[in-house]
Design a protein around this motif. Structure first.
Motif, short mmCIF file in Angstrom:
data_model
loop_
_atom_site.label_atom_id
_atom_site.label_comp_id
_atom_site.label_asym_id
_atom_site.label_seq_id
_atom_site.Cartn_x
_atom_site.Cartn_y
_atom_site.Cartn_z
N SER A 192 -0.53 -2.89 -6.30
CA SER A 192 -0.50 -2.44 -4.92
C SER A 192 0.10 -1.30 -5.11
CB SER A 192 0.67 -3.18 -4.15
OG SER A 192 0.71 -2.54 -2.82
N SER A 193 -0.58 -0.05 -4.34
CA SER A 193 -0.08 1.29 -4.40
C SER A 193 1.31 1.24 -3.51
CB SER A 193 -1.22 2.32 -3.79
OG SER A 193 -0.48 3.34 -3.43
N ASN A 194 2.14 1.96 -4.07
CA ASN A 194 3.46 2.29 -3.47
C ASN A 194 3.66 3.58 -2.96
OD1 ASN A 194 3.86 3.69 -5.68
ND2 ASN A 194 5.20 2.30 -6.78
N ARG A 195 2.63 4.14 -2.64
CA ARG A 195 2.90 5.53 -1.79
C ARG A 195 3.24 5.32 -0.57
NH1 ARG A 195 -2.38 8.95 -2.61
NH2 ARG A 195 -3.24 6.98 -1.99
N PRO A 196 3.95 6.11 0.25
CA PRO A 196 4.61 5.84 1.55
C PRO A 196 3.33 5.82 2.48
CG PRO A 196 6.04 7.40 0.66
CD PRO A 196 4.87 7.47 -0.27
N SER A 197 2.45 6.81 2.45
CA SER A 197 1.43 6.57 3.32
C SER A 197 0.28 5.77 3.37
CB SER A 197 0.59 8.01 3.18
OG SER A 197 0.14 8.03 1.70
N ASP A 198 0.59 4.63 2.23
CA ASP A 198 -0.52 3.52 1.84
C ASP A 198 0.01 2.21 2.82
OD1 ASP A 198 -2.25 5.08 0.72
OD2 ASP A 198 -1.31 4.66 -1.45
N TRP A 199 1.10 1.98 3.18
CA TRP A 199 1.52 0.63 3.60
C TRP A 199 0.86 0.43 5.17
CZ3 TRP A 199 3.50 -2.07 0.45
CH2 TRP A 199 4.30 -1.88 -0.59
N PHE A 231 9.50 0.33 13.71
CA PHE A 231 8.81 1.20 13.04
C PHE A 231 7.54 1.69 13.82
CE2 PHE A 231 10.75 -1.28 9.94
CZ PHE A 231 11.22 -0.60 8.97
N THR A 232 6.97 2.90 13.87
CA THR A 232 5.86 3.38 14.50
C THR A 232 4.64 3.45 13.45
OG1 THR A 232 6.34 5.55 13.85
CG2 THR A 232 7.33 4.96 15.78
N GLY A 233 3.43 3.31 13.96
CA GLY A 233 2.16 3.31 13.36
C GLY A 233 0.99 3.61 14.26
N THR A 234 0.10 3.67 13.54
CA THR A 234 -1.36 4.02 14.27
C THR A 234 -2.32 3.09 13.96
OG1 THR A 234 -1.90 5.74 12.82
CG2 THR A 234 -0.75 6.27 14.72
N VAL A 235 -3.38 2.82 14.71
CA VAL A 235 -4.66 1.93 14.40
C VAL A 235 -5.39 2.92 13.48
CG1 VAL A 235 -6.55 0.91 15.17
CG2 VAL A 235 -4.57 0.95 16.42
N SER A 236 -5.69 2.32 12.19
CA SER A 236 -6.44 3.28 11.18
C SER A 236 -7.77 2.60 10.97
CB SER A 236 -5.67 3.26 9.88
OG SER A 236 -5.27 2.11 9.41
N GLU A 237 -8.00 1.24 11.16
CA GLU A 237 -9.24 0.74 10.88
C GLU A 237 -9.44 -0.21 12.15
OE1 GLU A 237 -10.36 -0.69 7.16
OE2 GLU A 237 -9.85 1.06 6.14
N LEU A 238 -10.93 -0.57 12.50
CA LEU A 238 -10.96 -1.56 13.57
C LEU A 238 -12.56 -2.31 12.89
CD1 LEU A 238 -10.88 0.19 16.89
CD2 LEU A 238 -9.38 -1.73 16.24
N ALA A 239 -12.32 -3.69 12.53
CA ALA A 239 -13.21 -4.29 12.03
C ALA A 239 -14.48 -4.31 13.08
CB ALA A 239 -12.90 -5.82 11.78
N GLN A 240 -15.80 -4.42 12.32
CA GLN A 240 -16.73 -4.34 13.34
C GLN A 240 -17.50 -5.82 13.34
OE1 GLN A 240 -17.78 -1.37 15.07
NE2 GLN A 240 -15.72 -0.88 14.36
N GLY A 259 11.42 6.19 5.11
CA GLY A 259 11.88 6.07 4.19
C GLY A 259 12.74 4.57 3.78
N VAL A 260 12.22 3.55 4.40
CA VAL A 260 12.53 2.44 4.28
C VAL A 260 11.77 1.75 2.95
CG1 VAL A 260 12.78 0.11 5.28
CG2 VAL A 260 13.74 1.72 6.40
N LYS A 261 12.42 0.88 2.11
CA LYS A 261 11.67 0.39 1.14
C LYS A 261 10.76 -0.74 1.68
CE LYS A 261 13.94 -2.80 -1.68
NZ LYS A 261 14.82 -3.35 -2.44
N LEU A 262 9.53 -0.88 1.56
CA LEU A 262 8.76 -2.03 2.15
C LEU A 262 7.93 -2.44 0.46
CD1 LEU A 262 6.74 -0.20 4.71
CD2 LEU A 262 8.69 -1.58 4.99
N ALA A 263 7.52 -3.80 0.96
CA ALA A 263 6.84 -4.54 -0.19
C ALA A 263 5.52 -5.42 0.45
CB ALA A 263 7.79 -5.47 -0.88
N PRO A 264 4.58 -5.62 -0.43
CA PRO A 264 3.30 -6.65 0.18
C PRO A 264 4.11 -8.01 0.56
CG PRO A 264 2.98 -5.64 -1.92
CD PRO A 264 4.37 -5.05 -1.52
N GLY A 265 3.54 -8.49 1.56
CA GLY A 265 3.93 -9.90 2.20
C GLY A 265 4.96 -9.92 3.27
#
Length: 357
Positions: A192-199, A231-240, A259-265
């Motif tokens: 899993s990529s751990n770049r901040p922009s990928d969560w 946390f704030t976020g935006t809709v990046s994908e909508l399933a068709q 700046g917070v540490k995140l992890a899958p799951g």
């Protein structure tokens, strides 16, 4: 007849007469009981508000760049260089196969290619001396080309007898171990990529909610791991298309980790704010009776002439959109209704007589 039997018969008759007399008295009492008292009620005004109803769903945190790495060909795993939880860099060597068989296949293809080239050289010489036909020359040329392609395939498989990381990230699963026989394409590592922009958080929504959402809609996310932070976020994908299993549409929300540490799951609750607004009927929360999830009831006055004596009420079903403080937004509306019963509604039935206080 014995005296004891006569006495017993008299006692039974007395008991039956007493029960009948009591029942008769109870019936008279019931018949003459006073009617139910008039219930005092309070009315509150109904208003209308235009809002974008939020969509609330839950899901798990994951990475938008999540890869499952495998070998191009099957074989025996020789070495595994990283374990679960370790960070890896893009291009880093993660695992290798035992190359004994693979190297032998490369050598075999190389020798076959050399023989084909020698055969082609001899046929060319014979063809120049008119000792070989054009067909023989063409067949030798084709055999040389096939041998070269087989050598290319063998060398390609040899180069993919290793696994290299395709992203900067963290190993979240190690599926195989050294010494195991593994087939071509079977997953060995999950990274899993751990770049901040990928969560991201992926949630499922109904078709009605999906239709109101657009790419770029805002979202607020709360995580059980950080209960005091939003946390704030935006809709990046909508399933068709809907998921065949649960019939829900998947929505991907990209999180700003701040700046917070995140992890899958990690478990997340997402509140999506659609750009599309709609009109709602607004009533006080104390007007709702028998509320059950998205359904409930309110009481309305059934009489328009309030000076003609005791009034009555009627019970009306409603669809609850969401609760906002001490107000409830109703999705199905109450057309033509100006007031709803608030005070005294807990004691009402449709047979109750009421008086407005």
């Amino acid at each position: 007849m014995k005296l004891s039997q006569i006495v017993y018969s008299i006692l039974v008759a007395v008991v039956l007469w007493s029960c009948g007399s009591k029942a008769s008295t109870d019936e008279k009492t019931t018949a003459t009981a006073p009617e139910d008292a008039v219930v005092p009620i309070k009315l509150s005004p109904v208003s209308t508000v235009v809002r974008a109803e939020p969509v609330v769903a839950s899901g798990l945190v994951s990475s938008a760049q999540e890869v499952r790495l495998s070998f191009k060909i099957g074989g025996i795993i020789n070495r595994m260089f990283v374990e679960e939880g370790q960070s890896v860099r893009k291009g880093q060597l993660l695992a290798t196969l035992d190359l004994t068989e693979i190297n032998a296949q490369v050598s075999q293809a190389q020798l076959a290619n050399e023989k084909a080239e020698r055969d082609l050289g001899r046929v060319k010489s014979l063809y120049a001396d008119t000792a070989a036909t054009l067909e023989q020359l063409q067949n030798a040329t084709t055999g040389t080309n096939v041998a070269k392609q087989n050598l290319t395939i063998a060398r390609f498989n040899q180069s993919y007898a290793q696994i290299h990381s395709t992203v900067d990230g963290t190993v979240i699963r190690k599926i195989a171990n050294a010494g195991e026989l593994i087939s071509a394409g079977a997953s060995v590592y999950q990274i899993s990529s751990n770049r901040p922009s990928d969560w991201v958080v992926r949630v499922g929504v109904s078709d009605k909610d999906w239709a109101r959402l657009r790419l770029g809609n805002r979202a607020s996310i709360t995580l059980d791991a950080y209960p005091d932070r939003t946390f704030t976020g935006t809709v990046s994908e909508l399933a068709q298309a809907a998921d065949p299993a649960n019939k829900l549409y998947e929505v991907e929300v990209r999180i700003n980790p701040g700046g917070v540490k995140l992890a899958p799951g990690l478990f997340a609750k997402v509140t999506l704010v659609p750009a599309q607004s709609r009109s709602y009927t607004l009533v006080p929360i104390e007007a709702i009776v028998e509320g059950n999830g998205k359904e409930g009831f309110v009481y309305l006055l059934a009489d328009d002439n309030r000076s003609a004596g005791p009034l009555h009420v009627r019970k009306v079903p409603i669809q609850i959109g969401f609760i906002d403080g001490d107000k409830v937004l109703i999705t199905n509306g109450l057309p033509g209704v100006k007031d709803v019963v608030t005070g005294g509604s807990a004691y009402l039935t449709e047979e109750s007589s009421v008086v407005v206080k």
